[in-house]
Design a protein around this motif. Structure first.
Motif, short mmCIF file in Angstrom:
data_model
loop_
_atom_site.label_atom_id
_atom_site.label_comp_id
_atom_site.label_asym_id
_atom_site.label_seq_id
_atom_site.Cartn_x
_atom_site.Cartn_y
_atom_site.Cartn_z
N GLY A 98 0.79 -1.22 0.00
CA GLY A 98 0.00 0.00 0.00
C GLY A 98 0.82 1.27 0.00
O GLY A 98 2.06 1.23 0.10
N TRP A 99 0.13 2.37 -0.11
CA TRP A 99 0.71 3.70 -0.06
C TRP A 99 0.01 4.50 1.02
O TRP A 99 -1.15 4.23 1.38
CB TRP A 99 0.51 4.43 -1.40
CG TRP A 99 1.40 3.96 -2.51
CD1 TRP A 99 1.19 2.91 -3.35
CD2 TRP A 99 2.64 4.55 -2.90
NE1 TRP A 99 2.22 2.79 -4.24
CE2 TRP A 99 3.13 3.79 -3.99
CE3 TRP A 99 3.39 5.63 -2.45
CZ2 TRP A 99 4.33 4.08 -4.65
CZ3 TRP A 99 4.58 5.93 -3.10
CH2 TRP A 99 5.04 5.17 -4.17
N SER A 100 0.70 5.53 1.50
CA SER A 100 0.05 6.49 2.39
C SER A 100 -0.95 7.30 1.58
O SER A 100 -0.86 7.36 0.34
CB SER A 100 1.09 7.42 3.02
OG SER A 100 1.76 8.17 2.01
N PRO A 101 -1.93 7.93 2.23
CA PRO A 101 -2.96 8.68 1.48
C PRO A 101 -2.39 9.75 0.56
O PRO A 101 -2.97 10.03 -0.49
CB PRO A 101 -3.80 9.30 2.60
CG PRO A 101 -3.66 8.35 3.74
CD PRO A 101 -2.23 7.87 3.67
N ASP A 102 -1.25 10.35 0.91
CA ASP A 102 -0.68 11.39 0.07
C ASP A 102 0.28 10.84 -0.99
O ASP A 102 0.91 11.60 -1.72
CB ASP A 102 0.04 12.44 0.93
CG ASP A 102 1.16 11.83 1.77
OD1 ASP A 102 1.48 10.62 1.59
OD2 ASP A 102 1.72 12.54 2.63
N LEU A 103 0.40 9.49 -1.06
CA LEU A 103 1.24 8.80 -2.04
C LEU A 103 2.73 9.14 -1.89
O LEU A 103 3.50 8.97 -2.84
CB LEU A 103 0.78 9.11 -3.48
CG LEU A 103 -0.65 8.68 -3.84
CD1 LEU A 103 -0.93 9.01 -5.31
CD2 LEU A 103 -0.87 7.21 -3.58
N LYS A 104 3.12 9.57 -0.71
CA LYS A 104 4.54 9.89 -0.49
C LYS A 104 5.31 8.78 0.21
O LYS A 104 6.53 8.77 0.22
CB LYS A 104 4.66 11.19 0.32
CG LYS A 104 4.20 12.42 -0.43
CD LYS A 104 4.41 13.69 0.40
CE LYS A 104 3.99 14.93 -0.38
NZ LYS A 104 4.18 16.17 0.41
N THR A 105 4.59 7.84 0.80
CA THR A 105 5.24 6.74 1.52
C THR A 105 4.64 5.42 1.07
O THR A 105 3.42 5.23 1.09
CB THR A 105 5.06 6.88 3.03
OG1 THR A 105 5.58 8.14 3.46
CG2 THR A 105 5.78 5.76 3.77
N SER A 106 5.53 4.50 0.65
CA SER A 106 5.08 3.16 0.27
C SER A 106 5.33 2.21 1.44
O SER A 106 6.12 2.49 2.35
CB SER A 106 5.86 2.67 -0.96
OG SER A 106 7.26 2.68 -0.70
N TYR A 107 4.67 1.05 1.41
CA TYR A 107 4.81 0.05 2.46
C TYR A 107 5.06 -1.32 1.81
O TYR A 107 4.28 -1.77 0.96
CB TYR A 107 3.55 0.00 3.33
CG TYR A 107 3.30 1.28 4.08
CD1 TYR A 107 3.88 1.51 5.31
CD2 TYR A 107 2.50 2.29 3.51
CE1 TYR A 107 3.67 2.70 6.00
CE2 TYR A 107 2.29 3.48 4.19
CZ TYR A 107 2.88 3.69 5.43
OH TYR A 107 2.68 4.88 6.09
N TYR A 108 6.18 -1.96 2.21
CA TYR A 108 6.54 -3.28 1.70
C TYR A 108 6.77 -4.23 2.87
O TYR A 108 7.19 -3.82 3.95
CB TYR A 108 7.87 -3.27 0.92
CG TYR A 108 8.06 -2.26 -0.15
CD1 TYR A 108 7.00 -1.67 -0.85
CD2 TYR A 108 9.35 -1.89 -0.53
CE1 TYR A 108 7.22 -0.75 -1.86
CE2 TYR A 108 9.59 -0.97 -1.54
CZ TYR A 108 8.52 -0.40 -2.19
OH TYR A 108 8.75 0.52 -3.19
N GLN A 109 6.59 -5.52 2.61
CA GLN A 109 7.02 -6.55 3.54
C GLN A 109 7.51 -7.76 2.74
O GLN A 109 7.25 -7.87 1.54
CB GLN A 109 5.90 -6.95 4.49
CG GLN A 109 4.66 -7.50 3.81
CD GLN A 109 3.50 -7.69 4.78
OE1 GLN A 109 3.62 -7.44 5.97
NE2 GLN A 109 2.37 -8.15 4.28
N VAL A 110 8.24 -8.66 3.38
CA VAL A 110 8.78 -9.83 2.71
C VAL A 110 7.81 -11.00 2.86
O VAL A 110 7.35 -11.31 3.96
CB VAL A 110 10.16 -10.21 3.27
CG1 VAL A 110 10.63 -11.56 2.72
CG2 VAL A 110 11.18 -9.13 2.93
N LYS A 111 7.50 -11.65 1.73
CA LYS A 111 6.63 -12.83 1.72
C LYS A 111 7.36 -14.01 1.09
O LYS A 111 8.47 -13.85 0.56
CB LYS A 111 5.34 -12.52 0.98
CG LYS A 111 4.50 -11.41 1.61
CD LYS A 111 3.20 -11.17 0.88
CE LYS A 111 2.20 -12.28 1.14
NZ LYS A 111 0.87 -11.98 0.53
#
Length: 302
Positions: free
Chosen positions: A169-182
């Motif tokens: 996902g992204w933060s609402p302002d599209l300035k921060t992304s979120y990743y995790q390892v699967k």
């Protein structure tokens, strides 16, 4: 245990039109004797990454032997999942062939982009590669709705395992992304299951966990990964261990793998890849600005 940095071994700075800048996702392959090949993603003047390589000797010191005159893998055709560029994942020898799992980029609107995982195959010992398919072997799905990228694949018995980065996902302002390892599984390394599970979830204050590299030391699996936490907005290295490669426990990163006090890897250490040579464990990694600073090498000492 601790690691000793051996210094920067290469920086792209216009050696040819495909090496305008950056050296991201360095991936090693043993050639013969002390000779190793390091593949990486480097950008042209239009910011499009393709896969090139350097050859080095590793003995008492590290010697740069040469740079590939042209990329071994270029961006895909318009409309394909890798039409805006690609980066290498790890290398696996399968009989007389070499598999390179890689990640392709396709740009969207308003700065958005999408990543999927493909496979390229070499039949000339890594001097050139052809795509297994113009389509990805792993792409967005119900469990990975935004993107999949940075694959690390390992064979164990008759099964294949892949650890990868999932964009969640992204933060609402599209300035921060979120990743995790699967992680996911396959019986042939070509067709991967729809089901996957989280290997390294985000911790408190973390926004991105990416680019796993896995090593089995004979008794347990070790994973190094890239992580962004706090207000640094820059990758540093993290570490985890597992008895079975499925359930992971984080551990404190060994000394020697922290940011340098100054220089080319003082602001970022990312995209590490480990390999065993001559009974020593080595790591290649990208430096400042996601590899704009160059590629470095470190060795683990007992």
């Amino acid at each position: 245990m601790k690691w000793r940095k051996l210094g920067r071994i290469f920086k792209a700075n216009g050696q040819n039109k495909f090496l305008h800048s950056h050296t991201a996702m360095p991936m090693p392959m043993h050639i013969e004797g002390d000779k190793h090949r390091i593949y990486f993603g480097s950008r042209d003047s239009l910011n499009r990454p393709s896969v090139s390589y350097i050859d080095i000797l590793i003995n008492d010191s590290v010697t740069l032997l040469g740079v590939s005159p042209q990329p071994v893998l270029l961006p895909g055709e318009p409309g394909c999942f890798d039409d805006n560029g690609l980066y290498p994942g790890n290398i696996i020898r399968v009989g007389s062939k070499i598999y390179m799992y890689y990640m392709g980029r396709s740009n969207g609107e308003s700065g958005m982009y999408y990543m999927s995982i493909g496979l390229a195959i070499s039949e000339d010992n890594g001097r050139s590669f052809r795509r297994y398919s113009p389509a990805p072997i792993l792409s967005r799905s119900t469990s990975d709705p935004w993107m999949v990228t940075t694959p690390w694949v390992m064979r164990k018995g008759h099964e294949w395992f892949m650890w990868y980065t999932s964009g969640i996902g992204w933060s609402p302002d599209l300035k921060t992304s979120y990743y995790q390892v699967k992680q996911t599984w396959s019986i042939d390394g070509l067709v991967w299951g729809d089901e996957s599970k989280v290997a390294i979830p985000l911790g408190e204050g973390e926004t991105n966990i990416a680019a796993p590299t896995i090593y089995f030391n004979g008794s347990e699996f070790e994973m190094w990964y890239s992580v962004v936490s706090g207000s640094t907005h820059s990758y540093q290295l993290g570490y985890a261990v597992s008895s079975d490669g499925q359930t992971w426990q984080r551990r404190k990163i060994d000394s020697g793998l922290h940011l340098s006090d100054n220089g080319w890897d003082a602001n970022c250490m990312a995209y590490s890849s480990v390999f065993n040579y001559s009974n020593k464990l080595y790591m290649v990694y990208s430096g400042n600005e996601l590899g704009k600073g160059g590629i470095g090498l470190a060795v683990r000492e007992e």
